[in-house]
Enzyme design. Structure first.
Site, PDB file in Angstrom:
ATOM      1  N   CYS A   1      64.170  88.956  68.438  1.00  0.00           N
ATOM      2  CA  CYS A   1      63.377  90.019  67.800  1.00  0.00           C
ATOM      3  C   CYS A   1      62.576  90.907  68.736  1.00  0.00           C
ATOM      4  CB  CYS A   1      62.438  89.400  66.775  1.00  0.00           C
ATOM      5  SG  CYS A   1      63.327  88.483  65.535  1.00  0.00           S
TER       6      CYS A   1
HETATM    7  C1  UGA Z   1      58.765  86.529  66.390  1.00  0.00           C
HETATM    8  C2  UGA Z   1      57.431  86.750  65.682  1.00  0.00           C
HETATM    9  O1  UGA Z   1      56.471  85.782  66.140  1.00  0.00           O
HETATM   10  C3  UGA Z   1      57.588  86.637  64.165  1.00  0.00           C
HETATM   11  O2  UGA Z   1      56.357  86.913  63.515  1.00  0.00           O
HETATM   12  C4  UGA Z   1      58.659  87.622  63.704  1.00  0.00           C
HETATM   13  O3  UGA Z   1      58.893  87.548  62.310  1.00  0.00           O
HETATM   14  C5  UGA Z   1      59.947  87.333  64.429  1.00  0.00           C
HETATM   15  O4  UGA Z   1      59.723  87.438  65.859  1.00  0.00           O
HETATM   16  C6  UGA Z   1      60.968  88.322  63.956  1.00  0.00           C
HETATM   17  O5  UGA Z   1      60.785  89.519  64.148  1.00  0.00           O
HETATM   18  O6  UGA Z   1      61.909  87.904  63.302  1.00  0.00           O
HETATM   19  P1  UGA Z   1      60.199  84.376  67.107  1.00  0.00           P
HETATM   20  O7  UGA Z   1      61.046  85.350  67.862  1.00  0.00           O
HETATM   21  O8  UGA Z   1      60.845  83.357  66.262  1.00  0.00           O
HETATM   22  O9  UGA Z   1      59.166  85.186  66.157  1.00  0.00           O
HETATM   23  O10 UGA Z   1      59.374  83.561  68.196  1.00  0.00           O
HETATM   24  P2  UGA Z   1      57.871  83.474  68.713  1.00  0.00           P
HETATM   25  O11 UGA Z   1      57.336  82.150  68.388  1.00  0.00           O
HETATM   26  O12 UGA Z   1      57.085  84.658  68.337  1.00  0.00           O
HETATM   27  O13 UGA Z   1      58.119  83.498  70.307  1.00  0.00           O
HETATM   28  C7  UGA Z   1      58.739  84.626  70.942  1.00  0.00           C
HETATM   29  C8  UGA Z   1      58.744  84.419  72.451  1.00  0.00           C
HETATM   30  O14 UGA Z   1      57.425  84.585  72.971  1.00  0.00           O
HETATM   31  C9  UGA Z   1      59.205  83.031  72.912  1.00  0.00           C
HETATM   32  O15 UGA Z   1      60.047  83.173  74.022  1.00  0.00           O
HETATM   33  C10 UGA Z   1      57.910  82.334  73.292  1.00  0.00           C
HETATM   34  O16 UGA Z   1      58.088  81.338  74.260  1.00  0.00           O
HETATM   35  C11 UGA Z   1      57.104  83.503  73.849  1.00  0.00           C
HETATM   36  N1  UGA Z   1      55.644  83.277  73.829  1.00  0.00           N
HETATM   37  C12 UGA Z   1      54.987  83.152  72.654  1.00  0.00           C
HETATM   38  C13 UGA Z   1      54.945  83.248  75.031  1.00  0.00           C
HETATM   39  O17 UGA Z   1      55.513  83.356  76.134  1.00  0.00           O
HETATM   40  N2  UGA Z   1      53.588  83.061  74.985  1.00  0.00           N
HETATM   41  C14 UGA Z   1      52.902  82.937  73.825  1.00  0.00           C
HETATM   42  O18 UGA Z   1      51.657  82.785  73.870  1.00  0.00           O
HETATM   43  C15 UGA Z   1      53.635  82.972  72.631  1.00  0.00           C
END
Ligand code: UGA
Length: 451
Positions: free
Chosen positions: A281
């Site tokens: 996403c």
């Molecule tokens: C993300 C959004 O969080 C959702 O709200 C949204 O609905 C979704 O995209 C979408 O558009 O469908 P997602 O891609 O499942 O969700 O994953 P996240 O948990 O947000 O993590 C995304 C990335 O950011 C991962 O690689 C994670 O490791 C990284 N991340 C997250 C960090 O490096 N640091 C953080 O503090 C948080």
């Protein structure tokens, strides 16, 4: 088709077109509340699996819910869009993949809308169409609406309804997110569409109804992009600070994140420095909104910088390995973790792939291990690397271990394991799953630690 819709059914039957990640999780949660749910997808194999109660994707809780829903006949799936006629509300959840220029490809949205509209042309009762797919502002009114009206021969806002209703599901917690959202966004042009969808959600959430925010469809569409762009920017921001910390002896980005997180205007969440964001996403949505803004004559510099920072973060990880090893040519590097975050087999846009590509370019010999994502990585890498059966065999004889995903099983490794198995205990912790103090007799480098 004649109207058979009773009053009770009006608020308790939905259909979902597009049984991908979002559609499937949405269908499973509706069915779990006793709402009769119809699922439609063009992929026959996918439909066959779902009809047997099997989940074609990995998502905690999903398969259990599908099994119950199918068994209780609350969820019925098929490849026939005409099956939506039995429901009163259709959610459009087809994919909107990226094109090379960053814009979104609306082919599936157009095709599915046309099919839905042709079915609605035969139906007498009011029917609401809800765009849940992530689409740039103007798509619901500018693309979906004209197709819907042309093929159904009905006017949106009168005989049929239309609304935009983005989702905010996270992989790994999608079911919980769907059952306990922090808000519901309804983008509607008319009161009837708004009220119909509001009623459906009121029935669904009852006492746990989250705030419902009503706006025009264009605003609802933009909320989704603004949300993902903000979250991605938060990550690139803390990764920027991490890179500054790495060059400031004695300073640790985790302390900085904790400290600034106490300010309620900043907040503690999504400030975990790492190897850069991945997943299906953030990158896709950032590119789409950057492209949209550009088309409207605006250069979204901040969002371009968010993306560039994320791309460059892989280099920061590689630099930490270089700091320990000097040159990387011929060095055996163990990559622990391939998925874009833990508890998923998804490697789309994963930072691990960017890091592996850089190490490969520099002539390193790579051995990788992941509890779930090896199969997907094998399929997507255009060159060969070694894959290990478990983390211990990955570490055997390695010159450096790079932790790319925060899997719980990696957290159970101890310094003595690295020392016993590796040629030299050199560790790059790109996820900060360990404390530097636990590795006093090794070469430990972590993202955002100034040494
Ligand atoms: C993300 C959004 O969080 C959702 O709200 C949204 O609905 C979704 O995209 C979408 O558009 O469908 P997602 O891609 O499942 O969700 O994953 P996240 O948990 O947000 O993590 C995304 C990335 O950011 C991962 O690689 C994670 O490791 C990284 N991340 C997250 C960090 O490096 N640091 C953080 O503090 C948080």
């Amino acid at each position: 088709m004649s109207s058979r819709t009773s009053k009770k059914k009006a608020s308790s039957s939905v259909s979902i077109v597009g049984m991908g990640y979002v559609g499937l999780c949405t269908a499973a949660t509706f069915a779990s509340r006793g709402i009769t749910t119809r699922g439609v997808d063009v992929d026959q194999e996918r439909i066959r699996q779902i009809s047997q109660g099997r989940a074609p994707i990995h998502e905690p809780r999903l398969e259990g819910m599908l099994k119950v829903a199918v068994k209780r006949k609350l969820l019925k799936v098929s490849t026939e869009t005409s099956d939506i006629a039995d429901s009163t509300t259709t959610f459009l959840t087809v994919g909107t993949p990226s094109r090379t220029d960053g814009s979104i490809d609306l082919t599936f949205v157009r095709l599915a809308t046309e099919q839905i509209a042709k079915t609605l042309a035969q139906k007498e009762d009011y029917h609401l169409v809800v765009v849940k797919s992530t689409v740039v502002p103007g798509t619901t009114n500018g693309i979906v609406r004209p197709i819907l009206e042309a093929y159904s021969h009905k006017k949106a806002g009168q005989e049929i309804g239309l609304a935009a209703n983005p989702e905010f599901l996270k992989e790994g917690t999608a079911i919980d997110d769907a059952l306990n959202p922090d808000k519901i966004i309804i983008g509607a042009n008319d009161e009837k569409s708004r009220d119909h969808l509001t009623r459906l959600y009121k029935d669904f959430y009852r006492r746990k109804l989250p705030p419902i925010l009503v706006m025009v469809p264009e605003a609802a569409e933009l909320v989704k992009y603004a949300s993902n762009a903000f979250l991605a920017t938060k990550i690139s921001f803390i990764n920027t600070i991490a890179s500054v910390c790495q060059r400031t002896p004695g300073v640790d980005v985790n302390q900085i994140a904790e400290a600034i997180g106490h300010d309620p205007r900043i907040g503690p969440l999504f400030l975990k420095a790492g190897p850069g964001y991945g997943g299906s996403c953030f990158h896709k949505d950032l590119q789409a909104i950057i492209h949209y803004a550009k088309e409207k004559g605006f250069d979204a510099v901040l969002l371009r910088a968010t993306e560039e920072t994320n791309e460059n973060q892989a280099e920061q990880v590689v630099e930490l390995a270089q700091k320990i090893l000097g040159t990387l040519g011929q060095k055996r590097i163990a990559i622990l973790g391939l998925s874009f975050k833990k508890d998923t087999d998804d490697i789309r846009e994963a930072a691990s792939i960017r890091v592996i590509n850089k190490l490969h370019e520099k002539g390193a010999e790579i051995v990788a291990y992941d509890p779930m994502a090896v199969r997907n990585t094998k399929k997507s890498l255009p060159y060969r690397i070694d894959f290990a059966q478990d983390s211990r065999s990955a570490l055997e004889g390695a010159d450096c271990a790079v932790i790319m995903t925060e899997w719980d099983e990696f957290k159970r490794l101890r310094e003595k394991d690295f020392k016993a198995l590796m040629r030299n205990a050199n560790i790059v912790d790109a996820r900060r799953i360990f404390q530097p103090s636990d590795f006093e007799h090794s070469n430990y480098q972590g993202i955002g630690i100034g040494t």
